[in-house]
Design a protein around this motif. Structure first.
Motif, PDB file in Angstrom:
ATOM      1  N   ASP A 133       0.754  -1.242  -0.006  1.00  0.00           N
ATOM      2  CA  ASP A 133      -0.125   0.081   0.209  1.00  0.00           C
ATOM      3  C   ASP A 133       0.940   1.113  -0.388  1.00  0.00           C
ATOM      4  N   VAL A 134       1.852   1.076   0.840  1.00  0.00           N
ATOM      5  CA  VAL A 134       3.065   2.321   0.532  1.00  0.00           C
ATOM      6  C   VAL A 134       3.448   2.374  -1.279  1.00  0.00           C
ATOM      7  N   ARG A 135       3.512   1.749  -1.517  1.00  0.00           N
ATOM      8  CA  ARG A 135       3.977   1.428  -3.331  1.00  0.00           C
ATOM      9  C   ARG A 135       3.118   2.340  -3.993  1.00  0.00           C
ATOM     10  N   ILE A 136       2.014   1.970  -3.928  1.00  0.00           N
ATOM     11  CA  ILE A 136       0.912   2.127  -5.056  1.00  0.00           C
ATOM     12  C   ILE A 136      -0.322   3.551  -3.710  1.00  0.00           C
ATOM     13  N   GLY A 137       0.250   4.074  -3.089  1.00  0.00           N
ATOM     14  CA  GLY A 137      -0.844   5.191  -1.662  1.00  0.00           C
ATOM     15  C   GLY A 137      -1.261   6.057  -2.680  1.00  0.00           C
ATOM     16  N   GLY A 138      -0.493   6.953  -3.553  1.00  0.00           N
ATOM     17  CA  GLY A 138      -0.734   7.699  -3.980  1.00  0.00           C
ATOM     18  C   GLY A 138      -1.718   7.538  -5.496  1.00  0.00           C
ATOM     19  N   ALA A 139      -1.652   8.830  -6.095  1.00  0.00           N
ATOM     20  CA  ALA A 139      -2.694   8.693  -7.568  1.00  0.00           C
ATOM     21  C   ALA A 139      -1.523   8.618  -8.242  1.00  0.00           C
ATOM     22  N   GLU A 140      -0.781   9.122  -8.001  1.00  0.00           N
ATOM     23  CA  GLU A 140       0.431   8.808  -9.071  1.00  0.00           C
ATOM     24  C   GLU A 140       0.806   7.070  -9.705  1.00  0.00           C
ATOM     25  N   GLU A 141       0.664   5.920  -8.586  1.00  0.00           N
ATOM     26  CA  GLU A 141       1.540   4.953  -8.516  1.00  0.00           C
ATOM     27  C   GLU A 141       0.072   4.102  -8.515  1.00  0.00           C
ATOM     28  N   VAL A 142      -1.340   4.634  -8.047  1.00  0.00           N
ATOM     29  CA  VAL A 142      -2.224   4.010  -8.357  1.00  0.00           C
ATOM     30  C   VAL A 142      -2.654   4.128 -10.396  1.00  0.00           C
ATOM     31  N   ARG A 143      -2.191   5.566 -10.709  1.00  0.00           N
ATOM     32  CA  ARG A 143      -3.187   5.022 -12.149  1.00  0.00           C
ATOM     33  C   ARG A 143      -1.910   4.857 -13.082  1.00  0.00           C
ATOM     34  N   GLN A 144      -0.666   4.200 -12.796  1.00  0.00           N
ATOM     35  CA  GLN A 144      -0.040   3.185 -13.559  1.00  0.00           C
ATOM     36  C   GLN A 144      -0.944   1.805 -13.574  1.00  0.00           C
ATOM     37  N   TYR A 145      -1.936   1.346 -12.828  1.00  0.00           N
ATOM     38  CA  TYR A 145      -2.435   0.807 -12.944  1.00  0.00           C
ATOM     39  C   TYR A 145      -4.096   0.554 -13.387  1.00  0.00           C
ATOM     40  N   VAL A 146      -4.198   1.729 -12.589  1.00  0.00           N
ATOM     41  CA  VAL A 146      -6.483   1.972 -13.228  1.00  0.00           C
ATOM     42  C   VAL A 146      -6.176   3.684 -13.311  1.00  0.00           C
TER      43      VAL A 146
END
Length: 482
Positions: A401-414
């Protein structure tokens, strides 16, 4: 010179749920004149696949067969294609003796299923049936004979073709050719393998469930062999350890394709199970992580099918379709290389999650069902877990969750969420998702037999609004060039 073909579409999803949306994806493919690739997991060890795995080994090919047969074009108007569809969808009797007689009628060309199939296709198909029948006879032992009960004819064909060619993708190519599937439509196993790949689920309360069938359907929790380094052996009582030892010894007396000493839960026949019962039986806690295991239960990190990676890199859009989140979608996201292909530069611009219309056993428990944000995070965690070669291949509720906690990380995949509103549907918090950089698109649905379903026309319009119609893309290029 012909204009270059537009970048393609990749759809993640196995099983009957995604089969119900095939016409939607085909409509978009035709309008865009692009390629369409379906990525299918090969970890299913339930139903008739469990008997094929037990006797032949190899991957679970039930969802692959189901998608290939669903993709047969013109089966509503062409008599031969309709008969081919009926043949490969056919299931033998629940009675093992009656099922074996039905199988022999098919192998020997006497069954009515052959009535509208041309002689050249009939004899080609029969040659594969004869081969797999010979292999079944060769592998028969006093301790183990093949159980034809509920066997899928299409699954038997794919198994025979794989055994003959030594290649899963060659078997898929042969069935695709017989089914007249257009060359621009591909059905790709997430892992290109001749071996069995099982999955395990770790629940938030520490419970571990081994094997896809046990995850999806009511079963007793399972565990690894006694190995304190893995944190499992010390949690079991002496009685539980003795019971597992007896099960292993009993299974080792049976000569089949399973390796001696492999986990008993991976060696059982799961021909009979109730999907309806699964909907009424909660898991004790939420699923926190999915990972691949070898026959002894130890975690492995298989690499993704190279053709899947190429399809993702050449796609304009990736769609995570409806279906079981943790057994139909996540197993195709956690092989090595998938996360990097999804997040890498030059990869797909749009990554669309079509939200399920209801929660199931995997996305409960009903006291705390997953929300739309939970679905998005689960997909992102699964993909992020392998993007850097991490051993956290299935994601967890901790460090991932730390690695994908922000918008930039989530938008890499969804990047987008398509959803329905209605009783029983997962809750959608548009503001919460917007903060993660995910755009939400509501689609109207309809009730079918009491269940909320996507309206095909509405879903097509929603996906085209995200991906862009061909005329919209031409208009944008003309505008940008002025």
């Amino acid at each position: 010179m012909d204009a270059p073909r537009p970048r393609g579409i990749v759809v993640f999803g196995g099983g009957t749920a995604t089969n119900s949306l095939v016409d939607v994806f085909e409509s978009i493919r035709e309008s865009r004149n692009c390629s369409l690739s379906y990525v299918i997991p090969i970890s299913d060890n339930g139903g008739s696949s469990s008997e094929l795995i037990r006797v032949f080994g190899g991957p679970g090919i039930g969802d692959v067969r189901s998608r290939l047969v669903r993709l047969i074009p013109g089966s509503d108007t062409d008599a031969e294609r309709a008969s081919i569809k009926d043949l490969f969808n056919y299931r033998l009797s629940t009675d093992p003796l009656q099922a074996r007689l039905q199988w022999l009628d098919i192998v020997e060309g006497r069954h009515q299923l052959w009535s509208n199939i041309s002689s050249e296709k009939r004899e080609l198909i029969r040659s594969v049936f004869n081969l797999v029948n010979l292999e079944i006879v060769k592998r028969a032992r006093p301790s183990s004979v093949f159980n034809f009960s509920k066997a899928s004819i299409g699954n038997l064909f794919l198994t025979g073709a794989r055994v003959f060619t030594g290649s899963l993708e060659s078997a898929i190519y042969l069935l695709s050719t017989i089914c007249s599937i257009p060359p621009t439509v591909s059905t790709l196993p997430a892992i290109n393998t001749n071996f069995t790949h099982h999955i395990s689920a770790g629940l938030a309360d520490g419970t571990q469930i081994t094997g896809q069938n046990s995850i999806s359907h009511p079963s007793a929790p399972t565990s690894l062999p006694d190995d304190d380094s893995l944190g499992n052996g010390s949690d079991r009582s002496p009685q539980q350890q003795q019971q597992q030892q007896r099960e292993m010894e009993e299974h080792d007396l049976i000569e089949d394709a399973t390796l001696p000493g492999s986990l008993p839960t991976l060696r059982k026949q799961y021909i009979d199970f109730s999907k309806a019962a699964a909907d009424d039986d909660d898991l004790p806690a939420r699923i926190a992580r999915i990972w691949y295991i070898n026959p002894y239960g130890h975690e492995i990190w298989p690499g993704a099918n190279s053709k899947v990676l190429a399809a993702i890199r050449g796609a304009r859009a990736v769609v995570y379709s409806v279906g079981s989140l943790y057994t139909s979608i996540v197993p195709s996201l956690i092989p090595r290389g998938i996360g990097a292909a999804l997040a890498g530069g030059g990869g797909p611009q749009f990554k669309v999650l079509i939200l399920n219309s209801a929660n199931d056993r995997e996305t409960g428990p009903r006291a705390a069902p997953l929300t739309a944000t939970d679905f998005v995070r689960a997909v992102a965690r699964a993909a992020a877990g392998n993007s850097s070669g991490s051993s956290n291949s299935g994601g967890s509720d901790g460090d991932a969750d730390v690695r994908i906690g922000g918008a930039e990380e989530v938008r890499q995949y969804v990047t987008h969420l398509v959803y329905l509103e209605g009783e029983g549907a997962p809750r959608v918090d548009r503001d919460e998702l917007a903060a993660l950089g995910v755009e939400c698109i509501r689609v109207y649905g309809r009730r079918v037999d009491g269940m909320l379903r996507y309206d095909e026309a509405g879903l097509t319009r929603a996906l085209e609004a995200v991906i862009g119609k061909p005329e919209m893309l031409r208009s944008r290029r003309n505008t940008s060039g002025q």
